[in-house]
Write a protein that holds these residues in place. Structure first.
Motif, mmCIF file in Angstrom:
data_model
loop_
_atom_site.group_PDB
_atom_site.id
_atom_site.type_symbol
_atom_site.label_atom_id
_atom_site.label_comp_id
_atom_site.label_asym_id
_atom_site.label_seq_id
_atom_site.Cartn_x
_atom_site.Cartn_y
_atom_site.Cartn_z
ATOM 1 N N GLN A 7 0.846 -1.190 0.000
ATOM 2 C CA GLN A 7 0.000 0.000 0.000
ATOM 3 C C GLN A 7 0.878 1.235 0.000
ATOM 4 N N LYS B 223 -2.898 5.518 -1.647
ATOM 5 C CA LYS B 223 -3.435 4.541 -2.593
ATOM 6 C C LYS B 223 -4.012 3.337 -1.862
ATOM 7 N N GLU B 224 -4.807 2.567 -2.586
ATOM 8 C CA GLU B 224 -5.372 1.353 -2.015
ATOM 9 C C GLU B 224 -4.307 0.256 -1.991
ATOM 10 N N ARG B 225 -4.525 -0.691 -1.090
ATOM 11 C CA ARG B 225 -3.624 -1.827 -1.014
ATOM 12 C C ARG B 225 -3.769 -2.664 -2.279
ATOM 13 N N GLU B 226 -2.648 -3.151 -2.801
ATOM 14 C CA GLU B 226 -2.669 -3.923 -4.032
ATOM 15 C C GLU B 226 -1.827 -5.187 -3.906
ATOM 16 N N THR C 32 -6.747 -11.327 -4.931
ATOM 17 C CA THR C 32 -7.838 -10.563 -4.317
ATOM 18 C C THR C 32 -7.633 -10.472 -2.818
ATOM 19 N N GLU C 33 -7.607 -9.264 -2.317
ATOM 20 C CA GLU C 33 -7.349 -9.029 -0.901
ATOM 21 C C GLU C 33 -8.329 -9.754 0.006
#
Length: 126
Positions: A39, A43-46, A109-110
């Protein structure tokens, strides 16, 4: 339950390398797929990289392919992320995660990951 603890983060110049390690507790570690997510600020976690329960299947996001390598040692309950040719855009908090469900390949996918570490900061200076 699995507890995950990351280590190995730090400050490095662009082009340099770091090796992150994730230590897991629990006897079921060897049955879980593992992933590294990151992350960046604002920004969003990726998803960054994932590895199947036996290490036979790995998957990387396009931006790290050829530079990052994920590996695991089930005897030691560890999963590592070797990061080479680091870029400023790799700067992020890196999280280790465990997926209890058997899948054909590591999930990107988280929400599929059940257990998470606290994260370790990686900063790449230009």
């Amino acid at each position: 339950q699995v507890q995950l603890v990351e280590s190995g983060g730090g400050l490095v110049q662009a082009g340099g390398s770091l090796r992150l390690s994730c230590a897991a507790s629990g006897r079921t570690f060897s049955t879980y797929a593992m992933g590294w997510f990151r992350q960046a600020p604002g920004k969003e976690r990726e998803f960054a990289a994932g590895i199947s329960w036996n290490g036979g299947n790995t998957h990387y996001t396009d931006s790290v392919k050829g530079r990052f390598t994920i590996s695991r040692d089930n005897a030691k309950n560890t999963v590592d992320l070797q990061m080479n040719s680091l870029k400023p855009e790799d700067t992020a908090v890196y999280y280790c995660a465990a997926d209890r469900i058997f899948r054909g390949r590591p999930s990107i996918t988280e929400v599929d990951y059940d257990f998470w570490g606290q994260g370790t900061q990686v900063t790449v200076s230009s």
